[in-house]
Structures are given as structure tokens and as C-alpha cells.
Design an enzyme around this catalytic site. Structure first.
Site, PDB file in Angstrom:
ATOM      1  N   LYS A  15      -2.099  15.850   5.963  1.00  0.00           N
ATOM      2  CA  LYS A  15      -1.016  16.315   4.765  1.00  0.00           C
ATOM      3  C   LYS A  15      -2.164  18.075   4.449  1.00  0.00           C
ATOM      4  O   LYS A  15      -3.458  17.938   4.530  1.00  0.00           O
ATOM      5  CB  LYS A  15      -1.235  15.703   4.178  1.00  0.00           C
ATOM      6  CG  LYS A  15      -0.806  14.165   4.248  1.00  0.00           C
ATOM      7  CD  LYS A  15      -0.084  13.853   2.905  1.00  0.00           C
ATOM      8  CE  LYS A  15       0.184  12.101   2.823  1.00  0.00           C
ATOM      9  NZ  LYS A  15      -0.756  11.230   2.335  1.00  0.00           N
ATOM     10  N   ARG A  92      -9.706  16.402   0.874  1.00  0.00           N
ATOM     11  CA  ARG A  92     -10.176  15.717  -0.543  1.00  0.00           C
ATOM     12  C   ARG A  92     -11.047  14.818   0.939  1.00  0.00           C
ATOM     13  O   ARG A  92     -10.288  14.275   1.996  1.00  0.00           O
ATOM     14  CB  ARG A  92      -8.287  14.736  -0.373  1.00  0.00           C
ATOM     15  CG  ARG A  92      -7.949  13.591  -0.907  1.00  0.00           C
ATOM     16  CD  ARG A  92      -7.214  12.425  -1.724  1.00  0.00           C
ATOM     17  NE  ARG A  92      -7.578  11.771  -1.701  1.00  0.00           N
ATOM     18  CZ  ARG A  92      -6.630  10.437  -1.685  1.00  0.00           C
ATOM     19  NH1 ARG A  92      -6.198  10.473  -0.145  1.00  0.00           N
ATOM     20  NH2 ARG A  92      -6.183   9.313  -2.181  1.00  0.00           N
ATOM     21  N   LEU A 210       0.160   4.675 -10.728  1.00  0.00           N
ATOM     22  CA  LEU A 210       1.045   3.926 -10.479  1.00  0.00           C
ATOM     23  C   LEU A 210       2.017   4.856  -9.694  1.00  0.00           C
ATOM     24  O   LEU A 210       2.831   5.204  -9.812  1.00  0.00           O
ATOM     25  CB  LEU A 210       2.042   3.360 -11.113  1.00  0.00           C
ATOM     26  CG  LEU A 210       1.955   2.758 -12.462  1.00  0.00           C
ATOM     27  CD1 LEU A 210       2.637   1.848 -14.190  1.00  0.00           C
ATOM     28  CD2 LEU A 210       0.608   1.344 -12.481  1.00  0.00           C
ATOM     29  N   GLY A 213      -0.350   3.404  -3.958  1.00  0.00           N
ATOM     30  CA  GLY A 213      -1.389   2.812  -4.793  1.00  0.00           C
ATOM     31  C   GLY A 213      -1.080   2.941  -6.431  1.00  0.00           C
ATOM     32  O   GLY A 213      -0.667   4.113  -6.239  1.00  0.00           O
ATOM     33  N   ARG A 242      -0.246  -3.737  -1.459  1.00  0.00           N
ATOM     34  CA  ARG A 242      -1.812  -4.632  -1.035  1.00  0.00           C
ATOM     35  C   ARG A 242      -1.618  -5.125  -2.338  1.00  0.00           C
ATOM     36  O   ARG A 242      -1.176  -5.154  -3.699  1.00  0.00           O
ATOM     37  CB  ARG A 242      -2.599  -3.266  -1.557  1.00  0.00           C
ATOM     38  CG  ARG A 242      -3.121  -1.479  -0.588  1.00  0.00           C
ATOM     39  CD  ARG A 242      -4.261  -1.508  -1.326  1.00  0.00           C
ATOM     40  NE  ARG A 242      -4.069  -0.451  -0.129  1.00  0.00           N
ATOM     41  CZ  ARG A 242      -4.100   1.443  -1.501  1.00  0.00           C
ATOM     42  NH1 ARG A 242      -4.860   1.660  -2.278  1.00  0.00           N
ATOM     43  NH2 ARG A 242      -3.607   2.966  -0.584  1.00  0.00           N
ATOM     44  N   PHE A 284      10.034   1.358  -5.580  1.00  0.00           N
ATOM     45  CA  PHE A 284       9.883   0.750  -6.958  1.00  0.00           C
ATOM     46  C   PHE A 284      11.976   1.170  -7.015  1.00  0.00           C
ATOM     47  O   PHE A 284      12.117   0.693  -8.165  1.00  0.00           O
ATOM     48  CB  PHE A 284       9.542   1.371  -7.832  1.00  0.00           C
ATOM     49  CG  PHE A 284       8.404  -0.168  -8.514  1.00  0.00           C
ATOM     50  CD1 PHE A 284       7.363   0.196  -7.429  1.00  0.00           C
ATOM     51  CD2 PHE A 284       8.572  -0.542  -9.836  1.00  0.00           C
ATOM     52  CE1 PHE A 284       6.781  -0.745  -7.469  1.00  0.00           C
ATOM     53  CE2 PHE A 284       7.058  -1.637  -9.551  1.00  0.00           C
ATOM     54  CZ  PHE A 284       6.475  -1.321  -8.590  1.00  0.00           C
ATOM     55  N   GLY A 331       4.076   8.656  -9.011  1.00  0.00           N
ATOM     56  CA  GLY A 331       5.428   7.742  -8.655  1.00  0.00           C
ATOM     57  C   GLY A 331       5.955   7.121  -9.699  1.00  0.00           C
ATOM     58  O   GLY A 331       7.619   7.870 -10.255  1.00  0.00           O
ATOM     59  N   ASN A 335       8.648   7.764 -12.755  1.00  0.00           N
ATOM     60  CA  ASN A 335       9.757   7.999 -12.714  1.00  0.00           C
ATOM     61  C   ASN A 335      10.711   6.830 -13.182  1.00  0.00           C
ATOM     62  O   ASN A 335      11.338   6.639 -13.685  1.00  0.00           O
ATOM     63  CB  ASN A 335       9.893   8.227 -11.372  1.00  0.00           C
ATOM     64  CG  ASN A 335       9.644   9.232 -10.772  1.00  0.00           C
ATOM     65  OD1 ASN A 335      10.661  10.449 -11.320  1.00  0.00           O
ATOM     66  ND2 ASN A 335       8.835   9.850  -9.557  1.00  0.00           N
ATOM     67  N   GLU A 385      -3.247  16.052  -7.260  1.00  0.00           N
ATOM     68  CA  GLU A 385      -4.017  15.571  -7.401  1.00  0.00           C
ATOM     69  C   GLU A 385      -4.489  17.330  -6.214  1.00  0.00           C
ATOM     70  O   GLU A 385      -5.135  17.413  -6.088  1.00  0.00           O
ATOM     71  CB  GLU A 385      -4.504  14.503  -5.861  1.00  0.00           C
ATOM     72  CG  GLU A 385      -4.536  13.647  -7.206  1.00  0.00           C
ATOM     73  CD  GLU A 385      -3.674  12.255  -6.470  1.00  0.00           C
ATOM     74  OE1 GLU A 385      -3.007  11.504  -6.140  1.00  0.00           O
ATOM     75  OE2 GLU A 385      -5.376  11.358  -5.497  1.00  0.00           O
TER      76      GLU A 385
HETATM   77  P1  AMP Z   1       3.185   8.406  -5.009  1.00  0.00           P
HETATM   78  O1  AMP Z   1       2.159   7.353  -4.247  1.00  0.00           O
HETATM   79  O2  AMP Z   1       3.064   9.029  -6.686  1.00  0.00           O
HETATM   80  O3  AMP Z   1       3.850   9.832  -4.235  1.00  0.00           O
HETATM   81  O4  AMP Z   1       4.389   7.238  -5.598  1.00  0.00           O
HETATM   82  C1  AMP Z   1       5.269   6.657  -4.234  1.00  0.00           C
HETATM   83  C2  AMP Z   1       6.136   5.793  -5.450  1.00  0.00           C
HETATM   84  O5  AMP Z   1       7.243   5.560  -6.111  1.00  0.00           O
HETATM   85  C3  AMP Z   1       7.607   5.294  -3.969  1.00  0.00           C
HETATM   86  O6  AMP Z   1       6.735   3.896  -3.868  1.00  0.00           O
HETATM   87  C4  AMP Z   1       8.503   4.348  -5.233  1.00  0.00           C
HETATM   88  O7  AMP Z   1       7.977   3.173  -5.646  1.00  0.00           O
HETATM   89  C5  AMP Z   1       8.267   5.330  -6.612  1.00  0.00           C
HETATM   90  N1  AMP Z   1       9.346   6.342  -7.106  1.00  0.00           N
HETATM   91  C6  AMP Z   1       9.690   7.431  -6.719  1.00  0.00           C
HETATM   92  N2  AMP Z   1      10.503   8.260  -7.464  1.00  0.00           N
HETATM   93  C7  AMP Z   1      11.197   7.276  -8.271  1.00  0.00           C
HETATM   94  C8  AMP Z   1      12.031   6.743  -8.718  1.00  0.00           C
HETATM   95  N3  AMP Z   1      13.107   7.630  -8.895  1.00  0.00           N
HETATM   96  N4  AMP Z   1      11.894   5.828  -9.563  1.00  0.00           N
HETATM   97  C9  AMP Z   1      10.982   4.745  -9.743  1.00  0.00           C
HETATM   98  N5  AMP Z   1      10.390   4.531  -7.967  1.00  0.00           N
HETATM   99  C10 AMP Z   1      10.128   5.523  -8.195  1.00  0.00           C
END
Ligand code: AMP
Length: 399
Positions: A15, A92, A210, A213, A242, A284, A331, A335, A385
Site C-alpha cells: 500500500k 510501516r 476498532l 483489526g 480474529r 459492521f 473504521g 462510523n 496512520e
Molecule cells: P479499518 O480496518 O479501520 O479500515 O476498518 C474497516 C471496518 O470498518 C470495516 O470492515 C467495517 O466493519 C467498518 N466500517 C467502515 N465504514 C463503516 C460504516 N459506515 N458503518 C459501520 N462500520 C463501518
């Protein structure tokens, strides 16, 4: 404009982002992309710049070829190394073991030290080293900086860092809690102090990262004193795929009775468990929809997730004694308002009161979601990050 190139190299992917270190967390990077399917017959590079997406498909035998092709694609779209001002590269690095507490300017010696840590992160550190070596060859004239996911947790006191396992075995094999997502926990805890206009030393904060991971940290006066991930990122909270904390006896049971190999159990616990293992989905948004449609497995997965989160919250409140702020990020944390609401429901007697209207605000930046009379303030602070890594990297360019 001075930009930092931020690289996050995985076993079959890289990435990358070109980041203006002056950005805010919710700003789009100058450019971003992903090299994927490295080593497969056809690989793919996606580049996003100025709101447009460009895709290249070609064989990408290794990281070196991947990064070169990514730079070619960037050149074609006027954001290549010769067209923009890259002043530093931030890498990273997942595991810094007990060797690294802070970002390091990369030298040959540092690369060897990261190599020595491969047994602790056999999938991640070799890929991180590949990325470092290739990028140093392509961009030899700018500082390359390693930012460790474990660095912020170097300060854990022994009571939180040590496992109650035979100390000779622990010492010989590096078995202890290292913690991960450190860049994010550090970033949001520092942002909290800035927003409150208080010195970090005066604040006790519980940070909840949250995402897919997930981890939590107890931060006392700017220093991490506990965290939920362990020797590996498998421990702690229930995550997208996990298990989080699980009785280690389950491993012996499956090996003896299900005839599963260690690699199969590793794969089961890292990739096929967590919310996905219980409900079939790990996003989610889908989980919420299934719950609304009456799906019992989704409801049960959600409750296991929330229960575990509240367990950690309670234990960090006790560990810190006084808590000033609880922060949600990543994520899900940024959200999913229902997760924040349920994680903190019924805790008024501990001084935690979430304001439903504030909690429902869109994720457009840092925001307070507790009521004015909540003793413990609750914030949502978007994490970034890559931006944090870019800022570290640029500091070395200035030094
Ligand atoms: P991250 O690892 O920080 O990129 O988070 C990814 C996770 O955030 C996804 O698998 C979703 O479960 C959650 N997510 C992202 N957008 C939303 C949203 N609008 N509502 C609820 N969960 C979300």
C-alpha cells in the site's frame, strides 16, 4: 509542496500514499494506491490521484517490480518521484520487538535489526524489509524512516507486559506482550490532548481502535500502560476475522482432537473467526443489516463483540484509576454509532454519559459525543496512520 511517501508492505501487496504532512486526518492524501497479487501470474496496481482511479494489470514477480511499476504509473499521471517533491519515505514496520521504542532513520544496521525480529512477525517483517530495500534503491537520496506498530507500547510496565509463563522460555523466545496499532493509539491520544488544550501528562485516556483489526490501550499521562493485543495481533478484542482472547487450551484441543496442524489453527483463528466466524460477515454495515433483519447469529456475534469490549473498558478503568477521556477511532469506532452507544450503555454511575445526538453526527472530524455533564469525556477522533508516519518521516528530513 513537500510530500512523504508512506509504504506499508505486506506479503503479496504494497500500500502506498503520497501524503502532505500538513494534512488533517480526514483529508485525502495527494495520491494513494495498492500493488496487489505480487507473485501471482497477473498482478494489479491501482492508483488514485485527483479523484481519478487508474489501473494497471501486469505480471508483478516481486516487490521490486511492483514498486517500480507503481512509480511508472505515478509518472504517467504526473505524480511520480521525478515530478513531485518527495522529501522522505516512511515505512510501516509491524514488529519492533523490545529493540525499538521510536521511529528510526533506516540504515543497513537497522535493516539487520528488523531482520532479527522476523521470528516474532514471520509474515510481516520480511515483507516490510522487502519494501524498505526496494524503496531505498529507487529513492536513495531521501531519508527512509521505519515506524513501528509496537513502538508506543515499549513503555508498558512489566506487570502489563509479562505473561505468567516460564521466564526462561519467555526470555529465550521473546514471549511477552508487545501490542500493535501503536501509531494509531499514540496519534489519537496526542490529538485528544491538543483538542482539550491540555498537556498529555495531565490526561488519562482509554483509546479504542476498532477497525477490522481492533485493540484498546490505557494511556496514562501520555504513556501506554496497557493494551489488548499481545505477543501477536491475535489477542484482545473480538475482531473482524480474529478470535481475540481465547483459552490457549483450545489450540491443544483442536490439535489433538480435530487433527488440525498448527498452520491450520493459525489460519482458523486469524482469518475465519471473530465476527465473521460467528456470523459469516466481518463488515459492521452488513452485520447491522443482518441484525435488523432478525439474524440470530449476527446478533450473537455482535453481543460477543460488545461484551469483550466492555470487559477491557472495565479493566482499563480500574488500571488507570482516574479516566479523563475515552476515544473511539478506526473504521468501526468512527462510523458505527451503535457500537459506541452499546459499548458505553448503562455506565452513568461511572461518570460516562453519551449524548445520542452528538453520537449520531457524521464522521467529518474529531467530535465530542458525551454530554456536557459526563465526568469522563467521550470523543471520536479519526485516525490516520499514514499521516502520522508521514509526519515522523518528514521530521527526519528536516533534522
Ligand atoms: P479499518 O480496518 O479501520 O479500515 O476498518 C474497516 C471496518 O470498518 C470495516 O470492515 C467495517 O466493519 C467498518 N466500517 C467502515 N465504514 C463503516 C460504516 N459506515 N458503518 C459501520 N462500520 C463501518
Amino acid at each position: 509542496m513537500a510530500l512523504a511517501l508512506v509504504l506499508n508492505s505486506g506479503s503479496s501487496s504494497i500500500k502506498f500514499q503520497l501524503v502532505n504532512p500538513e494534512n488533517h486526518a480526514t483529508d485525502e492524501p495527494f495520491a494513494s494506491g495498492l500493488v496487489e497479487q505480487i507473485g501471482e501470474p497477473i498482478g494489479r496496481i491501482v492508483l488514485k490521484v485527483e479523484g481519478e482511479k487508474h489501473v494497471l494489470e501486469a505480471p508483478i514477480p516481486d516487490h521490486s517490480a511492483g514498486l517500480k511499476l507503481a512509480f511508472d504509473l505515478m509518472d504517467q499521471h504526473n505524480c511520480g518521484p521525478s515530478q513531485v517533491d518527495i522529501v522522505a519515505v516512511g515505512h510501516r514496520v509491524v514488529h519492533g520487538g523490545i529493540l525499538f521504542s521510536a521511529p528510526e532513520l533506516i540504515t543497513d544496521e537497522i535493516v539487520e535489526m528488523i531482520r532479527d525480529l522476523i521470528p516474532l512477525a514471520p509474515l510481516h517483517n520480511p515483507a516490510n524489509i522487502d519494501g524498505i530495500e526496494v524503496a531505498r534503491k529507487i529513492l536513495p537520496d531521501v531519508p527512509h524512516v521505519a515506524v513501528f506498530d509496537t513502538g508506543f507500547f515499549h513503555s508498558l510496565p512489566p506487570a502489563a507486559a509479562l505473561y505468567a509463563i516460564n521466564s526462561e522460555v519467555a526470555a529465550e523466545y521473546g514471549v511477552r506482550r508487545y501490542g500493535f496499532h501503536g501509531t494509531s493509539h499514540e496519534y489519537v491520544s496526542q490529538r485528544t490532548a491538543e483538542i482539550l488544550e491540555k498537556p498529555a501528562i495531565d490526561l488519562n485516556i482509554i483509546t479504542c481502535h476498532l477497525g477490522n483489526g481492533a485493540s484498546m490501550a490505557a494511556v496514562e499521562g501520555g504513556r501506554a500502560v496497557d493494551t489488548s493485543m499481545g505477543m501477536t495481533p491475535l489477542a484482545g478484542l473480538v475482531m473482524g476475522t480474529r478470535t481475540g482472547d481465547i483459552d490457549p487450551g483450545v489450540v491443544f484441543h483442536l490439535a489433538r482432537n480435530a487433527g488440525m496442524s498448527i498452520d491450520e489453527i493459525d489460519n482458523l483463528m486469524n482469518k475465519k473467526s471473530g465476527v465473521k466466524g460467528l456470523s459469516g460477515v466481518n463488515d459492521f454495515r452488513e452485520l447491522r443489516q443482518m441484525i435488523d433483519e432478525g439474524d440470530q447469529d449476527a446478533w450473537s456475534a455482535y453481543n460477543v463483540y460488545i461484551h469483550q469490549l466492555r470487559r477491557y473498558l472495565g479493566s482499563y478503568m480500574i488500571a488507570l484509576g482516574r479516566v479523563d477521556v475515552i476515544v473511539f477511532t478506526a473504521g468501526v469506532g468512527e462510523n458505527a454509532q451503535f457500537v459506541r452507544e452499546d459499548a458505553l450503555a448503562g455506565l452513568e454511575m461511572y461518570g460516562i454519559k453519551v449524548d445520542p445526538e452528538r453520537n449520531a453526527l457524521p464522521n467529518e472530524g474529531p467530535r465530542l459525543i458525551s454530554t456536557d455533564d459526563s465526568k469522563i469525556k467521550v470523543y471520536v477522533i479519526p485516525t490516520n496512520e499514514e499521516l502520522a508516519i508521514a509526519r515522523y518521516a518528514v521530521k527526519f528530513a528536516k533534522a
